[in-house]
Design a protein around this motif. Structure first.
Motif, PDB file in Angstrom:
ATOM      1  N   ARG A   1      41.403 -11.134  11.010  1.00  0.00           N
ATOM      2  CA  ARG A   1      41.381  -9.900  10.235  1.00  0.00           C
ATOM      3  C   ARG A   1      41.779 -10.217   8.801  1.00  0.00           C
ATOM      4  NH1 ARG A   1      45.650  -7.565  14.279  1.00  0.00           N
ATOM      5  NH2 ARG A   1      46.000  -9.805  14.294  1.00  0.00           N
TER       6      ARG A   1
ATOM      7  N   ARG B   1      32.227   3.221  25.815  1.00  0.00           N
ATOM      8  CA  ARG B   1      32.910   2.570  24.685  1.00  0.00           C
ATOM      9  C   ARG B   1      32.674   3.369  23.409  1.00  0.00           C
ATOM     10  NH1 ARG B   1      31.281  -0.595  20.606  1.00  0.00           N
ATOM     11  NH2 ARG B   1      32.733  -2.152  19.744  1.00  0.00           N
TER      12      ARG B   1
ATOM     13  N   ARG C   1      38.862   8.060  18.967  1.00  0.00           N
ATOM     14  CA  ARG C   1      39.914   7.401  18.190  1.00  0.00           C
ATOM     15  C   ARG C   1      39.708   7.597  16.700  1.00  0.00           C
ATOM     16  NH1 ARG C   1      42.269   1.762  20.044  1.00  0.00           N
ATOM     17  NH2 ARG C   1      43.694   2.513  18.448  1.00  0.00           N
TER      18      ARG C   1
ATOM     19  N   GLU D   1      44.048   0.640  11.886  1.00  0.00           N
ATOM     20  CA  GLU D   1      44.564   0.205  13.184  1.00  0.00           C
ATOM     21  C   GLU D   1      43.435   0.010  14.192  1.00  0.00           C
ATOM     22  OE1 GLU D   1      47.462   3.143  14.148  1.00  0.00           O
ATOM     23  OE2 GLU D   1      49.039   2.182  12.932  1.00  0.00           O
ATOM     24  N   LEU D   2      42.405   0.850  14.119  1.00  0.00           N
ATOM     25  CA  LEU D   2      41.279   0.701  15.032  1.00  0.00           C
ATOM     26  C   LEU D   2      40.486  -0.565  14.714  1.00  0.00           C
ATOM     27  CD1 LEU D   2      39.606   1.722  17.347  1.00  0.00           C
ATOM     28  CD2 LEU D   2      38.400   3.249  15.770  1.00  0.00           C
TER      29      LEU D   2
ATOM     30  N   SER E   1      41.682  -3.239  13.387  1.00  0.00           N
ATOM     31  CA  SER E   1      42.538  -4.329  13.845  1.00  0.00           C
ATOM     32  C   SER E   1      42.469  -4.469  15.364  1.00  0.00           C
ATOM     33  CB  SER E   1      43.976  -4.074  13.401  1.00  0.00           C
ATOM     34  OG  SER E   1      44.814  -5.156  13.729  1.00  0.00           O
ATOM     35  N   ARG E   2      42.431  -3.343  16.071  1.00  0.00           N
ATOM     36  CA  ARG E   2      42.369  -3.373  17.533  1.00  0.00           C
ATOM     37  C   ARG E   2      41.058  -3.964  18.017  1.00  0.00           C
ATOM     38  NH1 ARG E   2      45.428  -4.574  21.003  1.00  0.00           N
ATOM     39  NH2 ARG E   2      46.958  -3.357  19.842  1.00  0.00           N
ATOM     40  N   LEU E   3      39.949  -3.670  17.329  1.00  0.00           N
ATOM     41  CA  LEU E   3      38.670  -4.270  17.701  1.00  0.00           C
ATOM     42  C   LEU E   3      38.740  -5.792  17.619  1.00  0.00           C
ATOM     43  CD1 LEU E   3      35.827  -2.129  16.059  1.00  0.00           C
ATOM     44  CD2 LEU E   3      36.406  -2.306  18.474  1.00  0.00           C
TER      45      LEU E   3
ATOM     46  N   ALA F   1      41.441  -7.643  17.939  1.00  0.00           N
ATOM     47  CA  ALA F   1      42.319  -8.146  18.998  1.00  0.00           C
ATOM     48  C   ALA F   1      41.669  -8.041  20.371  1.00  0.00           C
ATOM     49  CB  ALA F   1      43.642  -7.384  18.969  1.00  0.00           C
ATOM     50  N   ASP F   2      41.004  -6.922  20.647  1.00  0.00           N
ATOM     51  CA  ASP F   2      40.482  -6.668  21.986  1.00  0.00           C
ATOM     52  C   ASP F   2      39.121  -7.304  22.242  1.00  0.00           C
ATOM     53  OD1 ASP F   2      42.727  -5.194  22.439  1.00  0.00           O
ATOM     54  OD2 ASP F   2      41.746  -3.227  22.350  1.00  0.00           O
ATOM     55  N   GLU F   3      38.269  -7.369  21.209  1.00  0.00           N
ATOM     56  CA  GLU F   3      36.901  -7.824  21.419  1.00  0.00           C
ATOM     57  C   GLU F   3      36.597  -9.142  20.717  1.00  0.00           C
ATOM     58  OE1 GLU F   3      34.253  -4.629  20.427  1.00  0.00           O
ATOM     59  OE2 GLU F   3      35.098  -3.296  21.957  1.00  0.00           O
TER      60      GLU F   3
ATOM     61  N   ALA G   1      48.624  -2.900   9.384  1.00  0.00           N
ATOM     62  CA  ALA G   1      47.751  -2.914  10.553  1.00  0.00           C
ATOM     63  C   ALA G   1      47.484  -4.321  11.068  1.00  0.00           C
ATOM     64  CB  ALA G   1      46.427  -2.223  10.222  1.00  0.00           C
TER      65      ALA G   1
END
Length: 244
Positions: free
Chosen positions: A37, A136, A143, A197-198, A200-202, A204-206, A223
């Motif tokens: 990121r 998804r 979100r 944050e979303l 950043s989450r993408l 981390a998760d994907e 974030a």
């Protein structure tokens, strides 16, 4: 070491009239690892948008030595030849799959509902009828705070809602690389934080490599983005190190 999601070397971008309104940007090396990121910051006019447009395959550079994009787990393509030859239109299909791009002025097309606009990536990728992909998409819409507004037209959406629908379109399918130009512009503080944050989450998760251009360095840093300056017409990113 994990193979890079995007690897670019030896790039020079130039716009304007030589000696009059010329602006040049050098990109010696840029490697983005899966899940990385990066938030590119700098004053207006320093070349942030130009950098993203080039990486999104929308600008022909003066020079490019390497442009390697991971299109699948076992497929990494060097696009430098097509880019240097000006065959950028032939690469547009990549923006429907591995390479996502959200422009600063992104909005909703006037003849589509927000849902139709944001889910266009699902259709282009052949996932429109896939229940997992649709679930998804719906989770991301919630979100982003636009789940209740997807059947509205552009005229029925606020400016901030249009921005978030454009972001949903960029996130609509899993990406190898996601580029977003000023993703929080026009959003209130709470919405801007949620968007960062979303993104950043993408990552981390994907495992998506996310590169954004932003004036909102503090929110990006909170974030989890590594904040990197672009100034003096050069940007060099290698293992989270910037050199001018």
């Amino acid at each position: 070491m994990t193979a890079a999601a995007l690897e670019v070397e030896g790039v020079r971008l130039r716009v304007g009239e030589v000696g009059v309104s010329e602006f040049a940007l050098d990109l010696p090396i840029l490697r983005l690892q899966p899940g990385e990121r990066i938030a590119v910051v700098g004053p207006s006019g320093c070349g942030k948008s130009m950098l993203l447009e080039f990486l999104a395959l929308l600008m022909r550079p003066e020079r490019v030595d390497r442009f390697v994009l991971a299109t699948a787990d076992d497929d990494r393509r060097d696009l430098a030849g097509d880019i240097a030859a000006g065959r950028i239109d032939a690469l547009a299909h990549l923006r429907a799959g591995p390479l996502g791009y959200v422009p600063q002025s992104g909005g909703v097309l006037p003849f589509l509902t927000a849902r139709a606009h944001a889910s266009s990536g699902l259709r282009l990728a052949g996932h429109a009828g896939n229940p997992v992909a649709r679930a998804r998409f719906d989770r991301l819409a919630e979100r982003l705070g636009v789940g209740a507004h997807l059947d509205k037209t552009r005229e029925q959406l606020s400016g901030g809602q249009r921005k978030r629908v454009a972001l949903l379109a960029g996130m609509s399918v899993p990406r190898r690389v996601l580029l977003a130009d000023e993703p929080t512009t026009g959003l209130d503080a709470a919405s801007g934080t949620a968007v960062m944050e979303l993104l950043s989450r993408l990552a981390a998760d994907e495992g998506t490599a996310v590169l954004i251009a932003t004036h909102d360095a503090d929110t990006a840093y909170r974030a989890g983005f590594a904040v990197r300056p672009l100034e003096h017409g050069a940007f060099w990113h290698e293992a989270l190190q910037v050199v001018f």
